[in-house]
Design an enzyme around this catalytic site. Sequence first.
Site, PDB file in Angstrom:
ATOM      1  N   ARG A   1     -28.137  -1.726  26.368  1.00 43.23           N
ATOM      2  CA  ARG A   1     -29.589  -1.833  26.214  1.00 43.23           C
ATOM      3  C   ARG A   1     -30.222  -0.507  25.822  1.00 43.23           C
ATOM      4  O   ARG A   1     -31.228  -0.479  25.106  1.00 43.23           O
ATOM      5  CB  ARG A   1     -30.207  -2.369  27.511  1.00 43.23           C
TER       6      ARG A   1
ATOM      7  N   LYS B   1     -22.259 -24.941  34.969  1.00 39.49           N
ATOM      8  CA  LYS B   1     -23.086 -26.046  35.451  1.00 39.49           C
ATOM      9  C   LYS B   1     -24.069 -26.585  34.420  1.00 39.49           C
ATOM     10  O   LYS B   1     -24.767 -25.829  33.756  1.00 39.49           O
ATOM     11  CB  LYS B   1     -23.859 -25.599  36.699  1.00 39.49           C
TER      12      LYS B   1
ATOM     13  N   GLY C   1     -26.341 -14.609  29.361  1.00 39.90           N
ATOM     14  CA  GLY C   1     -25.370 -14.643  30.456  1.00 39.90           C
ATOM     15  C   GLY C   1     -24.013 -14.049  30.136  1.00 39.90           C
ATOM     16  O   GLY C   1     -23.917 -12.915  29.676  1.00 39.90           O
TER      17      GLY C   1
ATOM     18  N   GLY D   1     -32.275 -14.501  30.499  1.00 35.63           N
ATOM     19  CA  GLY D   1     -33.283 -15.536  30.708  1.00 35.63           C
ATOM     20  C   GLY D   1     -34.146 -15.798  29.492  1.00 35.63           C
ATOM     21  O   GLY D   1     -34.470 -16.953  29.180  1.00 35.63           O
TER      22      GLY D   1
END
Length: 396
Positions: free
Chosen positions: A35, A196, A353, A376
């Site tokens: 970053r 998930k 992620g 996110g």
Amino acid sequence: MFKTLDDVNVNGKTVLVRGDLNVPMKDGAVTDNTRIVRLLPTIRDLQAAGARVVLLSHFGRPKGQPVPEMSLGHIQDAVAEALGCEVAFVDDCIGAKAESAVAAMKEGDVLMLENLRYYAEEEKNDGAFADSLAKLGDIYVNDAFSAAHRAHASTEAIAKRLPAVAGRNMEAELKALDAALGNPNHPVMAIVGGAKVSTKLAVLGHLVDKVDMLVIGGGMANTFLYAMGTDIGASLCEKDLKDTALEILGKANEANCEILLPVDGAVAEEFKAGADMEIRPVTAVQEKGMILDLGPDSIAALNAKLDGCKTLLWNGPLGAFEIEPFDKGTVSVAQKAAELTKACKLVSIAGGGDTVAAMAHAGASEDLTYISTAGGAFLEWMEGKELPGVAALMNA
């Protein structure tokens, strides 16, 4: 459309740059400076144009009060080293101390202010706090796409108080995302993996209307196989989402979006390195067996489909890539995508992620069109949500 650094004259001006310097650290050292590196083109362009550069960022979750371990002072040296010049630091981000430090700057100087989240007003998108930040500069640059899904004072309110433009990283990110879903070349394939389904329901629901092929991988695929009546043994599965999975399959059928699920898998009774593993059709998984990766037939079918695509959007690994030999699916398909991208046959955008780590593990990072470091924000964009930080730039 948003404005960029090319649309403003910054010579002699103080420019507030909202970056994302929320980097991982261990034992006082930065363990991944990605970053920081992504922020360098913006800082260097501003320096070269004669600006005074003031860096704004959050760091961790101090919940509105000073937490010494979450001071941005800890990464001052890492930013200076990456930039190759001195970076000053002041232990506040508003008020007399910050104003004095900014007033002492010369053209080309870089100053990093303290953690924005030391003030609860930052996350409340407080107007007075945004006024205090805006008071420090002449121009606002948002270069933190990874924080753009939050309507905070430093990402949203401040853009209404100063001339606001996108930094180089934000500009690259938005152009890549537009190429992936805004105005893509078809056929478009989306790969959505991970453990998930519950965390990505909105993503899947949005994508079936946008893409031509949707690949569902990782533990998520097991839930869909189960919903379709396949006995998946002891595989990770959210059985309570059976009806939801069937709804998504039905929606995809109505939208003429082809759903690709595994036909075979790497199956083991233990999830550990070196576990006994065998390749089985997904319809023949033993009672204690767990599907932990794609099998060779699934990999071959997916790569063959990818051959005919023009655009690829990828979020989430296709198997338990952290442990060999359950990384073969992710590695093989990532390398195929990299090969097609290098040959100028595919526009490939990956992010969110574990995806960054998965692409690096596959050795594909350098060859894909773009890899987003946002988590996110990338997911919320894939869900079709408006991102406040981006909307503020569009409306500036």
